[in-house]
Design a protein around this motif. Sequence first.
Motif, mmCIF file in Angstrom:
data_model
loop_
_atom_site.group_PDB
_atom_site.id
_atom_site.type_symbol
_atom_site.label_atom_id
_atom_site.label_comp_id
_atom_site.label_asym_id
_atom_site.label_seq_id
_atom_site.Cartn_x
_atom_site.Cartn_y
_atom_site.Cartn_z
ATOM 1 N N UNK A 1 20.112 38.984 -24.274
ATOM 2 C CA UNK A 1 19.433 39.886 -25.214
ATOM 3 C C UNK A 1 17.916 39.855 -25.013
ATOM 4 N N UNK A 2 17.387 38.666 -24.749
ATOM 5 C CA UNK A 2 15.946 38.530 -24.524
ATOM 6 C C UNK A 2 15.527 39.297 -23.272
ATOM 7 N N UNK A 3 16.316 39.178 -22.211
ATOM 8 C CA UNK A 3 16.003 39.883 -20.960
ATOM 9 C C UNK A 3 16.151 41.382 -21.129
ATOM 10 N N UNK A 4 17.169 41.813 -21.866
ATOM 11 C CA UNK A 4 17.357 43.240 -22.136
ATOM 12 C C UNK A 4 16.150 43.801 -22.894
ATOM 13 N N UNK A 5 15.631 43.006 -23.817
ATOM 14 C CA UNK A 5 14.450 43.411 -24.593
ATOM 15 C C UNK A 5 13.163 43.253 -23.788
ATOM 16 N N UNK A 6 13.286 42.758 -22.567
ATOM 17 C CA UNK A 6 12.150 42.527 -21.670
ATOM 18 C C UNK A 6 11.087 41.632 -22.308
ATOM 19 N N UNK A 7 11.573 40.530 -22.865
ATOM 20 C CA UNK A 7 10.690 39.544 -23.479
ATOM 21 C C UNK A 7 10.773 38.243 -22.694
ATOM 22 N N UNK A 8 9.634 37.601 -22.544
ATOM 23 C CA UNK A 8 9.652 36.269 -21.942
ATOM 24 C C UNK A 8 10.115 35.280 -23.003
ATOM 25 N N UNK A 9 10.460 34.091 -22.572
ATOM 26 C CA UNK A 9 10.866 33.040 -23.499
ATOM 27 C C UNK A 9 9.755 32.796 -24.520
ATOM 28 N N UNK A 10 8.533 32.717 -24.029
ATOM 29 C CA UNK A 10 7.384 32.476 -24.904
ATOM 30 C C UNK A 10 7.180 33.612 -25.908
ATOM 31 N N UNK A 11 7.344 34.850 -25.461
ATOM 32 C CA UNK A 11 7.163 36.000 -26.362
ATOM 33 C C UNK A 11 8.196 35.985 -27.481
ATOM 34 N N UNK A 12 9.447 35.705 -27.129
ATOM 35 C CA UNK A 12 10.480 35.666 -28.156
ATOM 36 C C UNK A 12 10.252 34.494 -29.105
ATOM 37 N N UNK A 13 9.883 33.356 -28.567
ATOM 38 C CA UNK A 13 9.619 32.189 -29.407
ATOM 39 C C UNK A 13 8.509 32.500 -30.407
ATOM 40 N N UNK A 14 7.434 33.125 -29.932
ATOM 41 C CA UNK A 14 6.323 33.489 -30.822
ATOM 42 C C UNK A 14 6.780 34.487 -31.886
ATOM 43 N N UNK A 15 7.520 35.512 -31.468
ATOM 44 C CA UNK A 15 7.971 36.553 -32.394
ATOM 45 C C UNK A 15 8.924 35.996 -33.451
ATOM 46 N N UNK A 16 9.726 35.008 -33.070
ATOM 47 C CA UNK A 16 10.703 34.424 -33.995
ATOM 48 C C UNK A 16 10.137 33.252 -34.789
ATOM 49 N N UNK A 17 8.959 32.777 -34.418
ATOM 50 C CA UNK A 17 8.353 31.660 -35.131
ATOM 51 C C UNK A 17 8.978 30.316 -34.815
ATOM 52 N N UNK A 18 9.466 30.166 -33.579
ATOM 53 C CA UNK A 18 10.013 28.878 -33.144
ATOM 54 C C UNK A 18 9.240 28.416 -31.924
ATOM 55 N N UNK A 19 9.385 27.157 -31.584
ATOM 56 C CA UNK A 19 8.659 26.648 -30.423
ATOM 57 C C UNK A 19 9.352 27.076 -29.133
ATOM 58 N N UNK A 20 8.560 27.200 -28.110
ATOM 59 C CA UNK A 20 9.067 27.570 -26.787
ATOM 60 C C UNK A 20 10.121 26.568 -26.295
ATOM 61 N N UNK A 21 9.857 25.240 -26.372
ATOM 62 C CA UNK A 21 10.871 24.279 -25.918
ATOM 63 C C UNK A 21 12.176 24.357 -26.731
ATOM 64 N N UNK A 22 12.064 24.581 -28.034
ATOM 65 C CA UNK A 22 13.249 24.668 -28.885
ATOM 66 C C UNK A 22 14.101 25.872 -28.479
ATOM 67 N N UNK A 23 13.469 27.030 -28.264
ATOM 68 C CA UNK A 23 14.200 28.217 -27.838
ATOM 69 C C UNK A 23 14.853 27.984 -26.480
ATOM 70 N N UNK A 24 14.153 27.320 -25.594
ATOM 71 C CA UNK A 24 14.709 27.010 -24.282
ATOM 72 C C UNK A 24 15.960 26.145 -24.416
ATOM 73 N N UNK A 25 15.914 25.165 -25.310
ATOM 74 C CA UNK A 25 17.075 24.297 -25.534
ATOM 75 C C UNK A 25 18.250 25.077 -26.128
ATOM 76 N N UNK A 26 17.964 26.031 -27.003
ATOM 77 C CA UNK A 26 19.025 26.870 -27.563
ATOM 78 C C UNK A 26 19.679 27.677 -26.448
#
Length: 143
Positions: free
Chosen positions: A16-41
């Motif tokens: 879904x993130x790739x379809x939305x053309x968002x980087x991991x960092x962009x999605x993490x920022x938009x969702x209010x979570x940390x980049x490492x946490x999103x990566x672990x998810x």
Amino acid sequence: MASLNVGNLGEYLREQRRTAQLSLRQLADAAGVSNPYLSQIERGLRKPSADILQQLAKALRISAETLYVQAGILDERDRDEVETRGVILADPTINERQKQVLLQIYESFRKENGLDTAQDAGHDTAADGPRTAGGSDAAHPSS
């Protein structure tokens, strides 16, 4: 901590993130979570809470219920009911009384067709929350 049975969720989120053309960092920022946490998810190492899933869904502009199903929080067969209820409750063109009447009709059709409704199941659908407060009072329409 190799697998928490959330691999499908992680793969789905990544897709879904790739379809939305968002980087991991962009999605993490938009969702209010940390980049490492999103990566672990995404790698299936962490199981996010329903609140985090809701934040991710909002950032991705997708249904939170879809993520709940992927995470095993919500049963697949309940998703359609929850989404239908959500659409009715979110409609700004009808008032609260009209929404409750529509929900009553919807639930009566589901019951007639032999399907469990939120009332029959004791309102155990996680996404209903406070939006359906008074739902049990809606059983007596004012004619």
